[in-house]
Design a protein around this motif. Structure first.
Motif, short mmCIF file in Angstrom:
data_model
loop_
_atom_site.label_atom_id
_atom_site.label_comp_id
_atom_site.label_asym_id
_atom_site.label_seq_id
_atom_site.Cartn_x
_atom_site.Cartn_y
_atom_site.Cartn_z
N UNK A 112 38.50 36.57 44.04
CA UNK A 112 39.34 37.01 42.72
C UNK A 112 39.44 38.43 42.79
N UNK A 113 40.49 39.05 41.93
CA UNK A 113 40.61 40.43 41.68
C UNK A 113 39.61 41.02 40.83
N UNK A 114 38.06 40.86 41.09
CA UNK A 114 37.04 41.31 40.50
C UNK A 114 36.21 42.23 41.25
N UNK A 115 34.91 42.56 40.64
CA UNK A 115 34.13 43.31 41.38
C UNK A 115 33.32 42.59 42.17
N UNK A 116 32.60 43.04 43.35
CA UNK A 116 31.92 42.23 44.53
C UNK A 116 30.79 41.51 43.81
N UNK A 117 30.25 42.19 42.84
CA UNK A 117 29.06 41.08 41.99
C UNK A 117 29.64 40.03 41.22
N UNK A 118 30.46 40.22 40.92
CA UNK A 118 31.19 38.99 39.92
C UNK A 118 31.63 37.96 40.97
N UNK A 119 32.30 38.21 42.05
CA UNK A 119 32.86 37.31 42.95
C UNK A 119 31.60 36.62 43.42
#
Length: 601
Positions: A435-442
């Motif tokens: 997803x177009x999110x942070x690495x942590x969020x992914x």
């Protein structure tokens, strides 16, 4: 009618507001129709000072004032009062209809998104993303716009005709009938136009959906377009889709032009008939001048809303098509079933004569039989298209097998709740999506409450922690749409970390180590083996070096298991596995030879 019934069903919780808007419309019409009666009283009973005919409530109010100036002021006061009351009801109509339409649009978008999330993988495989996006946005917006204005306007057109025609009948029956003689023709013309524009809109809407799909695919696959310098071809294909959409939209434009010009002629012709016939009656003394003025005012009030009915019916046609397209999605059965088992899953798996075919009867898997003990590592290898990924999709119930039996810890797979099953399977799929999110969020998508220590731990297991730490923002780095800012190997390792964070009893790696180098491949597999001793692991790969340490290796070809055993057993059996082993060893030898020659030079 089925589409209109659907819209009525979706309006649950908002029907009172729609009803209130219609009641406010009727009240506003009544007060607006009283204004011509005030003018009639002013002309006939105040200015001309005649008291012939039956007096109305308005005339009694006006004549209750004794002076001429007072009577005129009373007429002006009544006109202002009725105008203000009419404006108040129009405000309530607009507010309640807007609230109802906006609430319906929100609830319908939520309903669509929730339903789409629960549709089967098979449905999403055949559906076009751009088309689904349009159904969730443009089609819902078409319904919202219709409910916010056109539904009430339709009620307004019908009510104003009924109310004003009733007033006209009380003034003069013969004149009233002549004043609406063209209206049935105009109504008929509106309904003919409605049928034609409905079909035209459906074609235009579907053409727009195809164009939206193409835009979505090109934006998603922008790397492929650039890599093959395919911009001119894609532009040419888009121009064709765009031209097709323009042509179909132009048909609607021509239909609109024909309707508006014809309806203008009919409306003005009706007004001309009213004026001419009214003047004739007035000259002969059959009606008063005030009555003639009231009829002309009523005619102007009645004819234009009836004419607008054509535009309203146009929007109704668009709305029914949009409702039909939304219903097509909502009528698709969801994949989750109630009342299925939620057993304790440990990882013992048994395939017994399993077969699978798609809806078009394309047989993919045939007579698949093998057994996996808890904690074993199973490798699956084979030619492209041999059914490796499909086999794992059956295990996750992304597809349901058509023959045989699959059991997990002795429980038939079809009897296990899908959500429960998938919570116990960590999968790194072949088509990895970030997803177009942070690495942590992914990484934490599978476990929303994961703390930083857990995220860093699985990233180290996936051999990606040191890479992330090198980024300027570290774990807070935005990966971009579909992970575009990361390399293929980095994306796959982030995907592996995401699969590991939940400590599932079953892990699936679907060709997820293909984009990493051999050294990283070994490091990851060694870390996984140390951490996941009690985890049943499936590894799909093309490299023999990746699968050779597995407890059991399955060799697939044309949907069948043609070889089964350990690495040492299979390389001495002959057959496809030995061929893979020899070819890859030969390639590695060639590479090493070239490297050595280069170092000598």
């Amino acid at each position: 009618m089925s589409e209109l019934k659907s819209i009525y069903r979706w309006l649950e919780g908002q029907r009172l507001k729609v009803l209130g808007a219609l009641v406010a419309t009727a009240c506003g019409i009544i007060f607006s129709t009283l204004i011509p009666l005030v003018n009639q009283t002013a002309i006939d009973m105040v200015i001309k000072q005649t008291t012939e005919g039956e007096q109305t409530i308005i005339s009694k109010i006006v004549l209750s004032v004794s002076t001429f100036q007072g009577q005129l002021l009373m007429c002006g006061f009544l006109i202002i009062l009725f105008t203000i009351i009419n404006a108040l009801f129009n405000f309530l109509k607009a507010r309640w209809s807007a609230e109802a339409s906006e609430d319906l649009a929100k609830s319908l978008k939520d309903k669509m998104y929730n339903h789409i999330q629960q549709l089967s993988f098979m449905y999403h495989k055949r559906a076009e993303t751009g088309d689904l996006i349009q159904r969730c946005t443009s089609d819902i917006d078409t319904i919202r716009l219709f409910l916010s204005s056109q539904l009430v306007e339709m009620g307004y057109s019908i009510l104003i005709f009924v109310i004003i025609f009733t007033f006209m009948l009380t003034l003069n029956v013969k004149f009233a009938l002549v004043s609406v003689c063209v209206t049935p023709i105009l109504f008929t013309f509106c309904f003919i136009f409605f049928k034609k524009v409905k079909n035209s809109f459906q074609e235009a809407d579907e053409s727009e959906a195809r164009m939206s799909t193409m835009i979505q695919e090109n934006l998603t696959g922008v790397r492929v377009v650039r890599a093959y310098c395919n911009q001119e071809f894609e532009i040419e294909q888009f121009e064709k889709r765009n031209s097709d959409y323009r042509a179909k939209s132009y048909v609607m434009t021509k239909l609109n032009a024909l309707f508006w010009s014809s309806s203008d002629f009919l409306s003005l012709f009706q007004i001309a008939i009213t004026v001419i016939y009214g003047a004739y009656l007035s000259i002969n003394g059959e009606i008063t001048l005030g009555t003639l003025q009231a009829f002309i005012s009523y005619e102007s009030m009645i004819i234009w809303p009836v004419r607008q009915l054509g535009r309203i019916l146009t929007d109704l046609g668009k709305t029914t098509i949009s409702a039909k397209r939304i219903n097509e999605v909502l009528s698709e059965p969801i994949e989750f079933e109630e009342g299925l088992q939620k057993p304790d899953i440990k990882g013992t798996i048994e395939f017994n004569h399993v077969g699978f075919e798609y809806e078009d009867h394309d047989r993919i898997l045939k007579d698949i039989t093998f057994k996996v003990k808890c904690g074993q590592t199973i490798a699956i290898i084979g030619r492209t298209g041999s059914g490796k990924t499909t086999l794992m999709n059956l295990l996750m119930r992304l597809y349901d097998y058509t023959d045989g039996s699959i059991k997990i810890d002795g429980v038939e797979l079809k009897h296990i709740d899908k959500k429960w099953l998938r919570r116990h399977i960590g999968a790194v799929l072949q088509e990895l999506f970030l997803y177009s999110k942070t690495i942590k969020q992914n990484i934490a998508i599978a476990k929303k409450d994961a703390v930083d220590e857990e995220i860093h731990s699985v990233a180290q297991l996936a051999s990606v922690h040191h890479v992330i730490e090198e980024f300027q923002e570290g774990y807070d780095t935005i990966v971009g749409e579909r992970g575009v800012t990361l390399s293929g190997g980095q994306k796959q390792r982030v995907g592996i970390a995401r699969a590991l964070i939940n400590e599932c009893p079953i892990l699936i790696f679907d060709d997820s180590l293909s984009a990493v180098d051999t050294e990283t491949d070994i490091v990851i597999r060694k870390a996984l083996k140390e951490r996941s001793k009690d985890v049943t692991t499936f590894i799909i790969a093309h490299r023999v070096s990746t699968v050779k340490d597995a407890d059991q290796i399955l060799v697939l070809d044309k949907g069948r298991i043609i070889q089964q055993g350990t690495h040492d057993e299979l390389i001495h059996q002959g057959g496809l596995y030995q061929t893979f082993w020899e070819i890859q060893n030969e390639k590695e030898a060639e590479v090493l030879s070239l490297v050595n020659q280069g170092s000598e030079v």
